[in-house]
Design an enzyme around this catalytic site. Structure first.
Site, PDB file in Angstrom:
ATOM      1  N   TRP A  78       0.832  -1.202   0.000  1.00  0.00           N
ATOM      2  CA  TRP A  78       0.000   0.000   0.000  1.00  0.00           C
ATOM      3  C   TRP A  78       0.870   1.256   0.000  1.00  0.00           C
ATOM      4  CZ3 TRP A  78      -0.417   4.176   3.270  1.00  0.00           C
ATOM      5  CH2 TRP A  78      -1.525   5.009   3.087  1.00  0.00           C
ATOM      6  N   HIS A  79       2.003   1.183   0.695  1.00  0.00           N
ATOM      7  CA  HIS A  79       2.862   2.362   0.803  1.00  0.00           C
ATOM      8  C   HIS A  79       3.584   2.679  -0.506  1.00  0.00           C
ATOM      9  CE1 HIS A  79       2.241   2.022   5.153  1.00  0.00           C
ATOM     10  NE2 HIS A  79       2.636   3.272   5.212  1.00  0.00           N
ATOM     11  N   GLY A  80       3.737   1.713  -1.365  1.00  0.00           N
ATOM     12  CA  GLY A  80       4.413   2.024  -2.624  1.00  0.00           C
ATOM     13  C   GLY A  80       4.673   0.800  -3.464  1.00  0.00           C
TER      14      GLY A  80
END
Length: 493
Positions: free
Chosen positions: A321-323
Site C-alpha cells: 500500500w505504501h508504494g
C-alpha cells in the site's frame, strides 16, 4: 494543494470557512464542502477529478444495489471491490508489475514489455480504501446505504482527509454528514490542533527533510558512520512529524467544520513492542487492514499456522500500500516477521511478570526497557530501508555500525560531494532534532495532569499554551515566506 502552503492558509481556508458559516442550513453547507473539496483536489490533479467523480457514482449505484439485491450481494460486493482495486492497480501497480515481468522475460532472454509511466492520482490509495469501507459497511448493514449522492460524494472527497488520511470508515462518519453541530469550543479546539500539526510539519519535518535528503542523495561512500546515524534519525523524525502533523491538521480542520475524525497517531516511538508500534502508528490504516483483511481471512481463529499466514498477508499488503517497490514490501514483511517473533516470546515473559519476587520484578523491568530500546532501533533501521530502497539500505545499515562498505567492492571517498550539507548541520538542526525527539514521547501528559488539579497553575499553563500557539503560527508563516522547501512524503502513497 498542501495544507502547509500560503495559498491554502491565506486564501483557500479563510474563504471556505466564510462560505460555510454564512450559509443557513446543512444542505448548503454540505454542498459547499463538496464543491471546495473538488476544487482542492483539482488544484493539483484537475484531470483526475473526473476519475474520482466516476468512482463516486459507481460506488453510489453499487451501494443501492447491495441494499436491495439480497440474492447477488456477495458477488456484487466482490465485483465492486475488485473494480475499485483494479483502478488503483492500473495507476499505482501496473508499472511495477510490468517491471517484474520484464525481469522474468529478460532472464529467459525474451523481449521485455514496453515501459509504462502512468501518473498516479494523488490520494488514490486513501479514497479507494474509503470506498471499499463504504461498500463493506453497506453489505454488512444495508440500512447504511446512502441515498443522497452528494452526501456520499462528501464522504469520499472531504478535503481535510482526501489526500493523506486518516482513512475514514463510513460507519464512523455517516451520521456526522447527516447531522452535526458546530460550536465555538469545537472550532477553537480544531484551530489549536491545526496550528500544532502545521508546526510539526513546517518547523520540524521540513528541517529534518533537508538533512536526510542531502545525505541520502549523496554518493553512499562519501559519508561515514556519524552522518549515517544523523540521516537515519532525521528521516525517522521527518516521517513521523510529517505524517502525524498532517493528520493533526486534518483532524483540526474537520473540527472547524463540525466533524470528529478518529486519531491516527499515539506516540508510536514510545511503543513497547512492534505490536504496540502498529497500535500507535497510522492507526486508521492498521484498523482498516484488521477489520477488512485480517479478520475476514480468519484472524487468529484458525490455528497458529493460519494466524501467522494471515499476519504476513496483512503486512505484505501494508507494505505494498505504501508504494509499488520491493523495499516497501520488504519493509512490511520485516515488521510482520518481528511481530511474529515477539509474539512467540510473550508466554515466557508473562511467566516472569506474574512472579512478583524482587529478582523477577527487576527482570521484568529490564525486559521492558530492552523491548522499548529494541523496538525503537528496529523501527529506525527499517525506516532506512523504507527511505533508501533495497539497493543501498543494507550498506547504510552496516555503515551505521562501523562496517566498511568497501567489502561491496566500492572505494571510499574522503569528501562530501554536496558542499551545502555541512551548512545544514547547524545549531538550528540539532535544536529542532532535540525538540523532535523530546516531543516524540508523551511525558508532558503527566505534567499536565499534575498541575491541572491546581487552579492557579492550570490558568498559567493555559496562558502559556495560547502564547506558544501564537508564536508557533507566526514562525510557520515566517518559514513559509522565507523557504519554498516543503515536501510531503505521503503524497506518493
Amino acid at each position: 494543494m498542501l495544507f502547509s502552503s500560503i495559498t491554502f492558509l491565506v486564501f483557500f481556508l479563510p474563504i471556505t470557512l466564510t462560505l460555510y458559516y454564512v450559509l443557513p442550513n446543512r444542505i448548503w453547507k454540505n454542498m459547499v464542502l463538496f464543491i471546495v473539496s473538488l476544487l482542492f483536489y483539482a488544484w493539483g490533479e484537475p484531470k483526475f477529478v473526473f476519475l474520482m467523480l466516476a468512482s463516486i457514482v459507481f460506488n453510489y449505484i453499487i451501494g443501492l444495489r447491495l441494499e436491495n439485491d439480497s440474492k447477488w450481494k456477495k458477488p456484487l460486493l466482490a465485483f465492486a471491490i475488485l473494480a475499485n482495486i483494479g483502478v488503483l492497480f492500473i495507476f499505482k501497480y501496473l508499472g511495477f508489475t510490468c517491471k517484474i515481468i520484464d525481469i522474468l522475460l529478460t532472464s529467459l532472454k525474451l523481449q521485455p514489455l514496453t515501459a509504462l509511466n502512468l501518473v498516479m492520482p494523488i490520494g488514490i490509495s486513501f479514497y479507494t480504501f474509503q470506498e471499499i469501507s463504504y461498500l463493506v459497511d453497506v453489505y454488512r448493514n444495508p440500512g447504511l446505504a446512502q441515498k443522497n449522492l452528494l452526501k456520499l460524494g462528501l464522504y469520499i472527497t472531504f478535503f481535510p482527509q482526501l489526500i493523506a488520511g486518516p482513512i475514514v470508515r463510513y460507519h464512523d462518519i455517516n451520521e456526522q454528514i447527516e447531522s452535526r453541530k458546530e460550536s465555538i469550543p469545537q472550532f477553537a479546539n480544531g484551530l489549536e490542533r491545526f496550528i500544532l500539526g502545521l508546526s510539526k510539519k513546517i518547523l520540524i519535518a521540513n528541517s529534518m527533510a533537508i538533512v536526510a535528503d542531502k545525505i541520502y542523495e549523496a554518493q553512499i561512500m562519501s559519508y561515514g558512520t556519524y552522518l549515517s546515524w544523523i540521516a537515519a534519525i532525521a528521516y525517522t523524525l521527518q516521517i513521523y512529524y510529517d505524517f502525524s502533523g498532517y493528520s493533526d491538521m486534518a483532524i483540526g480542520l474537520a473540527r472547524m467544520f463540525g466533524f470528529e475524525l478518529l486519531e491516527n497517531f499515539n506516540y508510536p516511538y514510545a511503543a513497547s513492542s512492534i505490536t504496540d508500534f502498529w497500535k500507535r502508528w497510522h492507526i486508521s490504516l492498521t484498523n482498516f487492514f484488521r477489520d477488512y483483511v485480517y479478520i475476514p481471512l480468519g484472524g487468529n481463529r484458525k490455528g497458529k499456522a493460519r494466524t501467522i499466514l494471515n499476519r504476513f498477508i496483512v503486512f505484505f499488503t501494508t507494505g505494498l500500500w505504501h508504494g509499488a517497490a520491493f523495499n516497501f514490501v520488504l519493509w512490511g514483511l520485516a515488521h510482520g516477521t518481528l511481530m511474529t517473533a515477539e509474539r512467540s516470546l510473550v508466554k515466557n515473559e508473562q511467566s516472569i511478570k506474574e512472579n512478583r519476587s524482587f529478582i523477577n520484578r527487576f527482570a521484568s523491568t529490564t525486559l521492558n526497557v530492552l523491548h522499548r530500546a529494541f523496538t525503537l532501533l528496529a523501527v529506525l533501521l527499517l525506516w532506512v530501508l523504507f527511505r533508501t530502497g533495497t539497493k543501498d539500505s543494507i550498506k547504510i545499515a552496516l555503515k551505521m555500525f562501523g562496517v566498511n562498505c568497501a567489502i561491496f567492492g566500492e572505494q571510499a571517498k574522503s569528501i562530501i560531494p554536496n558542499p551545502l550539507l555541512p551548512m545544514s548541520l547547524d545549531a538550528k538542526f540539532f535544536i529542532l532534532a532535540s525538540i523532535g525527539i523530546l516531543f516524540s514521547f508523551p511525558w508532558w501528559r503527566k505534567i499536565k495532569f499534575f498541575y491541572s488539579k491546581n487552579e492557579v497553575m492550570s490558568t498559567i499553563l493555559m496562558a502559556v499554551k495560547y502564547f506558544s500557539l501564537g508564536c508557533l503560527l507566526l514562525l510557520c508563516y515566517a518559514n513559509l515566506a522565507d523557504n519554498s522547501y516543503n515536501p510531503f512524503i505521503y503524497f506518493r502513497f
